[in-house]
Design an enzyme around this catalytic site. Structure first.
Site, mmCIF file in Angstrom:
data_model
loop_
_atom_site.group_PDB
_atom_site.id
_atom_site.type_symbol
_atom_site.label_atom_id
_atom_site.label_comp_id
_atom_site.label_asym_id
_atom_site.label_seq_id
_atom_site.Cartn_x
_atom_site.Cartn_y
_atom_site.Cartn_z
ATOM 1 N N CYS A 67 0.800 -1.223 0.000
ATOM 2 C CA CYS A 67 0.000 0.000 0.000
ATOM 3 C C CYS A 67 0.834 1.276 0.000
ATOM 4 O O CYS A 67 0.275 2.373 -0.070
ATOM 5 C CB CYS A 67 -0.935 -0.007 1.199
ATOM 6 S SG CYS A 67 -1.895 -1.527 1.302
ATOM 7 N N HIS A 69 -2.973 8.029 5.656
ATOM 8 C CA HIS A 69 -3.174 6.689 5.110
ATOM 9 C C HIS A 69 -4.588 6.235 5.447
ATOM 10 O O HIS A 69 -5.285 5.702 4.596
ATOM 11 C CB HIS A 69 -2.123 5.734 5.678
ATOM 12 C CG HIS A 69 -2.084 4.417 4.985
ATOM 13 N ND1 HIS A 69 -1.934 4.300 3.615
ATOM 14 C CD2 HIS A 69 -2.184 3.149 5.458
ATOM 15 C CE1 HIS A 69 -1.940 3.019 3.286
ATOM 16 N NE2 HIS A 69 -2.096 2.294 4.386
ATOM 17 N N GLU A 72 -1.740 5.700 13.413
ATOM 18 C CA GLU A 72 -1.381 6.877 12.628
ATOM 19 C C GLU A 72 -1.685 8.145 13.417
ATOM 20 O O GLU A 72 -0.907 9.106 13.396
ATOM 21 C CB GLU A 72 -2.113 6.890 11.292
ATOM 22 C CG GLU A 72 -1.648 8.011 10.371
ATOM 23 C CD GLU A 72 -2.190 7.919 8.964
ATOM 24 O OE1 GLU A 72 -1.682 8.650 8.090
ATOM 25 O OE2 GLU A 72 -3.124 7.109 8.709
ATOM 26 N N LYS A 119 -9.815 7.876 1.588
ATOM 27 C CA LYS A 119 -10.230 6.478 1.426
ATOM 28 C C LYS A 119 -11.681 6.260 1.851
ATOM 29 O O LYS A 119 -12.281 5.243 1.496
ATOM 30 C CB LYS A 119 -9.304 5.551 2.220
ATOM 31 C CG LYS A 119 -7.903 5.410 1.633
ATOM 32 C CD LYS A 119 -7.080 4.414 2.427
ATOM 33 C CE LYS A 119 -5.686 4.219 1.827
ATOM 34 N NZ LYS A 119 -4.817 5.391 2.024
ATOM 35 N N HIS A 126 -9.746 1.664 -0.362
ATOM 36 C CA HIS A 126 -8.285 1.547 -0.317
ATOM 37 C C HIS A 126 -7.791 0.990 -1.650
ATOM 38 O O HIS A 126 -8.035 -0.166 -1.977
ATOM 39 C CB HIS A 126 -7.882 0.627 0.832
ATOM 40 C CG HIS A 126 -6.414 0.639 1.126
ATOM 41 N ND1 HIS A 126 -5.477 1.200 0.280
ATOM 42 C CD2 HIS A 126 -5.712 0.142 2.184
ATOM 43 C CE1 HIS A 126 -4.265 1.047 0.809
ATOM 44 N NE2 HIS A 126 -4.385 0.415 1.948
#
Length: 411
Positions: A162, A302, A313, A334, A339
């Site tokens: 990713c 992310h 995160e 996202k 994703h």
């Protein structure tokens, strides 16, 4: 080190084909997630995904060439063609050796692998297409782009789950910085909405099972998040050495000023506790950029909508920025795209550059119930007008691989 700017962008995403269409949908907070149509998902615990629904490959690729490319390669050729055209840059025989392509994928040609495996079992080895290998190997995304556009410079790809798109852009940025190329088309691409992919991620308990409300399934940082949604698409940027871009009067979206990569060295799929690895990567990217931490006004996170990613995160951002973390707008696109795996970093770099250029921060949709452990400003549910000096785009992949880009307003 030479300065590097973004002069062109291209995108294929569940929000639409073309940067303008995808960006408009993102700013409006519209979801591109729905029921899976690429295969019969009856009986699957997960029946939702972020599919691209408006893509016509023959707009970008000769019809006879389309059958030689799996969909992730078609997306790459399309997005790279858009970015190249958008930039106004012209590849000629005189400059072709200084123009490169760096487009990666996390998984690659899984649809073709599944299809041709069925063919060989049902009909025998003689029925396998001679294009099978070039259809599935990941570097053919960059290869087909370079062939189409005549770019004879560096031709490579990252394959880092990713984090792929961000690594690809960052590595291409460094090639220009150090003088090994003058321009690079860079990003990430992916199309793996297949039975095996969905079943595999589901077996890991990584996916949302909100089958009855697809548009509500991806909910980064929300207390009731229950996993990510697989998406597909491609994001590509045209990177150029600043002086040559200015000399030809190019439109500049943003300047790339920082990049870092590192490893958690902790676990195959779970981020390191408290986001220590991600925090170190952000620290390195800021140091590489030469900016102060207080210059960062926005982070495209992310933000996968999984429990540990969003928690760690958040913890990483607070570890890096201290009290300033509360002043930073953080959003995960996202929630709208799902994703996109290896394509995520490419698409999100485009969104980050547009946030700087257009003075608009895209929202984190489906942020309905705050998580007490995720307590930053996530730009909930509605886009926000804001002028930021610099922004960061985060990507963290399986295997503990991390990548961070820092972009700033061009001056």
């Amino acid at each position: 080190m030479r300065r590097v700017v973004i002069t062109g962008m291209g995108m294929v995403s569940p929000l639409g084909t073309g940067v303008g269409k995808s960006w408009k949908a993102a700013v409006e907070g519209r979801s591109g997630i729905g029921r899976i149509t690429k295969f019969d998902s009856t009986g699957f615990p997960v029946r939702i995904a972020g599919e691209v629904t408006d893509f016509d490959p023959v707009r970008y690729i000769e019809k006879k060439e389309v059958k030689k490319m799996d969909l992730f390669i078609q997306y790459a050729v399309a997005a790279a063609s858009m970015a190249h055209e958008d930039s106004g840059f012209r590849i000629t025989d005189e400059n072709a050796d200084r123009v490169g392509v760096y487009i990666g994928a996390g998984i690659g040609g899984l649809p073709a692998i599944e299809h041709w495996h069925t063919v060989i079992k049902e009909k025998g080895p003689d029925r396998v297409t001679p294009f099978f290998i070039p259809m599935v190997i990941i570097n053919l995304a960059s290869g087909q782009v370079s062939i189409k556009l005549g770019a004879r410079g560096p031709n490579s790809c990252a394959v880092t789950a990713c984090a792929t798109g961000t690594h690809s852009i960052g590595d291409a940025f460094r090639l220009i910085q150090t003088g090994e190329a003058d321009a690079m088309l860079a990003g990430g691409t992916e199309s793996t909405i297949t039975p095996l992919c969905i079943a595999g991620f589901n077996a890991m308990k990584a996916l949302s099972t909100r089958n009855d409300a697809p548009e509500k399934a991806s909910r980064p940082f929300d207390r009731d998040r229950d996993g990510f949604v697989v998406g597909e698409g491609c994001g590509v940027v045209m990177l150029e050495e600043m002086e040559s871009a200015r000399k030809r009067g190019a439109r500049i979206y943003a300047e790339v000023v920082g990049y870092a990569l590192n490893s958690d060295a902790y676990h195959m799929t779970t981020p390191s506790p408290d986001g220590i690895g991600a925090a170190k990567c952000m620290e390195l990217a800021i140091r590489n950029s030469g900016l102060a931490k207080e210059d960062i006004g926005y982070i495209n996170a992310h933000g996968t909508s999984t429990h540990y990613n969003d928690l760690y995160e958040t913890m990483a951002i607070k570890r890096v920025f201290g009290p300033h973390a509360k002043n930073i707008a953080v959003s995960s696109t996202k929630g709208m795209t799902g994703h996109l795996l290896g394509a995520a970093g490419g698409v999100e770099a485009v969104f980050t550059a547009l946030s700087i250029k257009e003075n608009v921060l895209p929202p984190t949709v489906n942020y309905d119930t705050p998580d007490p452990e995720c307590d930053l400003d996530y730009v909930p549910n509605a886009a926000r007008e804001a002028k930021v000096k610099a922004a960061m785009s985060n990507s963290f992949g399986f295997g503990g691989t991390n990548a961070v880009l820092v972009l700033k307003r061009f001056e």
